[in-house]
Design a protein around this motif. Structure first.
Motif, PDB file in Angstrom:
ATOM      1  N   LYS A  87       0.872  -1.119  -0.067  1.00 58.17           N
ATOM      2  CA  LYS A  87       0.086  -0.032   0.066  1.00 58.17           C
ATOM      3  C   LYS A  87       0.840   1.320   0.016  1.00 58.17           C
ATOM      4  O   LYS A  87       1.779   1.383   0.667  1.00 58.17           O
ATOM      5  CB  LYS A  87      -0.785   0.012   1.400  1.00 58.17           C
ATOM      6  N   VAL A  88       0.661   2.004  -0.787  1.00 54.28           N
ATOM      7  CA  VAL A  88       1.529   3.368  -1.018  1.00 54.28           C
ATOM      8  C   VAL A  88       0.671   4.656  -0.746  1.00 54.28           C
ATOM      9  O   VAL A  88      -0.408   4.672  -1.422  1.00 54.28           O
ATOM     10  CB  VAL A  88       1.878   3.426  -2.606  1.00 54.28           C
ATOM     11  N   GLY A  89       1.111   5.305   0.049  1.00 50.59           N
ATOM     12  CA  GLY A  89       0.228   6.573   0.605  1.00 50.59           C
ATOM     13  C   GLY A  89       0.725   7.805  -0.300  1.00 50.59           C
ATOM     14  O   GLY A  89       1.455   7.464  -1.223  1.00 50.59           O
ATOM     15  N   ILE A  90       0.268   9.034   0.054  1.00 51.96           N
ATOM     16  CA  ILE A  90       0.036  10.091  -0.597  1.00 51.96           C
ATOM     17  C   ILE A  90       1.450  10.750  -0.923  1.00 51.96           C
ATOM     18  O   ILE A  90       1.878  11.231  -1.753  1.00 51.96           O
ATOM     19  CB  ILE A  90      -0.903  10.993  -0.209  1.00 51.96           C
ATOM     20  N   PHE A  91       2.327  10.659   0.049  1.00 51.59           N
ATOM     21  CA  PHE A  91       3.461  11.193  -0.027  1.00 51.59           C
ATOM     22  C   PHE A  91       4.509  10.364  -1.293  1.00 51.59           C
ATOM     23  O   PHE A  91       5.316  11.140  -2.073  1.00 51.59           O
ATOM     24  CB  PHE A  91       4.457  10.840   1.443  1.00 51.59           C
ATOM     25  N   ARG A  92       4.535   9.038  -1.049  1.00 49.44           N
ATOM     26  CA  ARG A  92       5.363   8.347  -2.074  1.00 49.44           C
ATOM     27  C   ARG A  92       4.457   8.573  -3.631  1.00 49.44           C
ATOM     28  O   ARG A  92       5.177   8.517  -4.638  1.00 49.44           O
ATOM     29  CB  ARG A  92       5.138   6.905  -2.018  1.00 49.44           C
ATOM     30  N   PHE A  93       3.177   8.570  -3.722  1.00 48.63           N
ATOM     31  CA  PHE A  93       2.495   8.702  -4.896  1.00 48.63           C
ATOM     32  C   PHE A  93       2.890  10.212  -5.512  1.00 48.63           C
ATOM     33  O   PHE A  93       3.383  10.161  -6.386  1.00 48.63           O
ATOM     34  CB  PHE A  93       1.051   8.702  -4.876  1.00 48.63           C
TER      35      PHE A  93
END
Length: 307
Positions: free
Chosen positions: A128-134
């Motif tokens: 699961k990838v959060g907003i910062f990495r996206f």
């Protein structure tokens, strides 16, 4: 089973960083020599001969740890075969890109692979990838668009080969993470060596050209730097965790720019350099967030680790 190297590691971060920088320097010289050779010989021939060095190094290293038959005993053989094919295809595309794309710009494009790893880990590993990495991934791709902007690096087959190389390498890294849950590092290394050796030979033999002694010595140098580079990398990883030395791999970009200027008299243009800096910055943000996530999970395994 874990790697014997990891089990006996005594962290020596300073030396590990120095060895990592030397490794990048060795591989950069190897790329420069390869670029000279692919102007005359087929990239498939040069790749085949280059892979001989990697396969020899890998198999000797594995056989020092365990019998080869034991190393071939994989719990996920199809995934291991796919890894080997992806690695070989990555090297082919990189060699094809070397024919036309300057070293600096080529390295600037291929360093997007950590960002691609983040994306491919979602469907393959279920991460699961959060907003910062996206957001970091989006900014990194913006940097790549700056490099191939109108008036910048021509969007030709060489650029497409470079992007393909980065994409395949990213998938290879993600699948390597997946198989590491089931197989030892020795098994993964054995499959990559044997499959690549077979594929590069089956294809490369059809593009064989007779070499002069000078060019042959350059190929021997490539094989030697392959063994030296991978040996230094293994030594560095025996002294410090991969997460510590990984950011220093971005030294490959300024080193490639210097080699391009010194060997090929080509300087990367300032705007493309800005695009490359954006990609590196985005990659470092992704690495930092992943490290924070790992620390949180270790501290409290109940946390989901999303960010």
């Amino acid at each position: 089973m874990s790697s014997p190297i990891a089990d006996t590691r005594t962290d020596n971060i300073g030396r590990a960083i120095v060895l990592t920088l030397i490794t990048i320097g060795v591989f950069g010289v190897q790329d420069a020599i390869s670029k000279v050779l692919v102007q005359t010989y087929s990239p498939f021939q040069i790749t085949m001969m280059r892979y001989w060095g990697f396969a020899a190094f890998s198999l000797v290293l594995v056989m020092r740890q365990a019998p080869l038959r034991q190393a071939l005993n994989s719990k996920v053989p199809m995934w291991q075969v796919l890894r080997g094919v992806l690695l070989m295809a990555d090297i082919w595309f990189f060699a094809l890109a070397l024919q036309t794309v300057p070293l600096g710009e080529l390295q600037a494009i291929t360093v997007v692979y950590p960002l691609l790893v983040t994306l491919f880990a979602i469907p393959i590993l279920g991460e699961k990838v959060g907003i910062f990495r996206f957001a970091a991934v989006a900014v990194g791709f913006l940097g790549a668009l700056v490099i191939v902007r109108p008036g910048g690096l021509p969007l030709d087959w060489g650029v497409l080969f470079a992007l393909s190389s980065a994409t395949l390498y990213a998938i290879y890294i993600v699948i390597t993470r997946k198989v590491s849950q089931y197989d030892s590092a020795a098994t993964s290394m054995t499959y990559a060596a044997i499959i690549g050796l077979v594929l590069s030979g089956v294809v490369g033999v059809f593009f064989w050209q007779q070499m002069g002694w000078g060019d042959f010595l350059m190929v021997v140098t490539i094989m030697g730097t392959t063994c030296a580079g991978h040996g230094l990398m293994v030594l560095a990883l025996s002294m410090a965790p991969a997460s510590v030395v990984q950011p220093f791999n971005y030294f490959s970009l300024p080193w490639a720019i210097v080699l391009s200027a010194v060997v090929f008299n080509h300087w990367i243009d300032p705007i493309s350099l800005v695009g490359a800096a954006i990609i590196v910055a985005a990659g470092l943000v992704v690495m930092a967030r992943e490290r924070i996530k790992r620390v949180r999970v270790i501290a409290d395994p109940r946390l989901p680790g999303q960010e």
